[in-house]
Write an enzyme that holds these catalytic residues in place. Structure first.
Site, PDB file in Angstrom:
ATOM      1  N   THR A 190       8.881   2.376  -4.337  1.00 20.32           N
ATOM      2  CA  THR A 190       7.451   2.097  -4.282  1.00 20.32           C
ATOM      3  C   THR A 190       7.111   0.827  -3.502  1.00 20.32           C
ATOM      4  O   THR A 190       6.112   0.794  -2.792  1.00 20.32           O
ATOM      5  CB  THR A 190       6.853   1.992  -5.693  1.00 20.32           C
ATOM      6  N   TYR A 191       7.896  -0.212  -3.630  1.00 24.41           N
ATOM      7  CA  TYR A 191       7.579  -1.471  -2.953  1.00 24.41           C
ATOM      8  C   TYR A 191       7.588  -1.326  -1.432  1.00 24.41           C
ATOM      9  O   TYR A 191       6.600  -1.663  -0.774  1.00 24.41           O
ATOM     10  CB  TYR A 191       8.539  -2.568  -3.418  1.00 24.41           C
ATOM     11  N   PRO A 192       8.659  -0.813  -0.807  1.00 21.09           N
ATOM     12  CA  PRO A 192       8.632  -0.696   0.657  1.00 21.09           C
ATOM     13  C   PRO A 192       7.596   0.314   1.161  1.00 21.09           C
ATOM     14  O   PRO A 192       7.029   0.124   2.241  1.00 21.09           O
ATOM     15  CB  PRO A 192      10.050  -0.286   1.038  1.00 21.09           C
ATOM     16  N   SER A 212       4.654   0.884  -0.206  1.00 29.68           N
ATOM     17  CA  SER A 212       3.352   0.218  -0.244  1.00 29.68           C
ATOM     18  C   SER A 212       3.221  -0.789   0.892  1.00 29.68           C
ATOM     19  O   SER A 212       2.145  -0.958   1.465  1.00 29.68           O
ATOM     20  CB  SER A 212       3.123  -0.463  -1.600  1.00 29.68           C
ATOM     21  N   LYS A 213       4.300  -1.472   1.244  1.00 29.61           N
ATOM     22  CA  LYS A 213       4.260  -2.423   2.360  1.00 29.61           C
ATOM     23  C   LYS A 213       4.020  -1.693   3.676  1.00 29.61           C
ATOM     24  O   LYS A 213       3.263  -2.153   4.527  1.00 29.61           O
ATOM     25  CB  LYS A 213       5.558  -3.232   2.447  1.00 29.61           C
TER      26      LYS A 213
END
Length: 96
Positions: free
Chosen positions: A9-11, A13-14
């Site tokens: 999810t983090y990459p 969203s980036k």
């Protein structure tokens, strides 16, 4: 309830944020509005258990720089702390 792991999810969203930055910069081209994405670097925050090697103040300096760009400053860039670039406070436009 099942959730995606942070490693997914983090990459994602980036990546979405960078695309929105590029879209807004294109839409607002020719206006006084500048749209840039900021990379504060690896800052010690709650997100990483305070393991980052940069302080919150150092990370915030990137946003301050972008917020005070001159009228002829860049737009549509990814700007921030450059890893391995040398001295602390080494900032530049980063590759997408």
């Amino acid at each position: 309830m099942w959730q995606f792991p942070p490693a997914v999810t983090y990459p994602v969203s980036k990546s979405a944020l960078l695309m929105v930055t590029a879209m807004y910069a294109k839409e607002l081209a020719g206006t006084p509005v500048k749209v840039n994405a900021a990379n504060p670097g690896y800052c010690a925050t709650d997100l990483n258990g305070h393991a980052g090697f940069r302080t919150a103040a150092e990370g915030a300096s990137v946003s301050v720089h972008l917020a005070t760009l001159p009228a002829d400053g860049p737009t549509g860039t990814f700007y921030g702390y450059r890893w391995g670039g040398g001295a602390a406070g080494d900032y530049d436009v980063l590759p997408w």
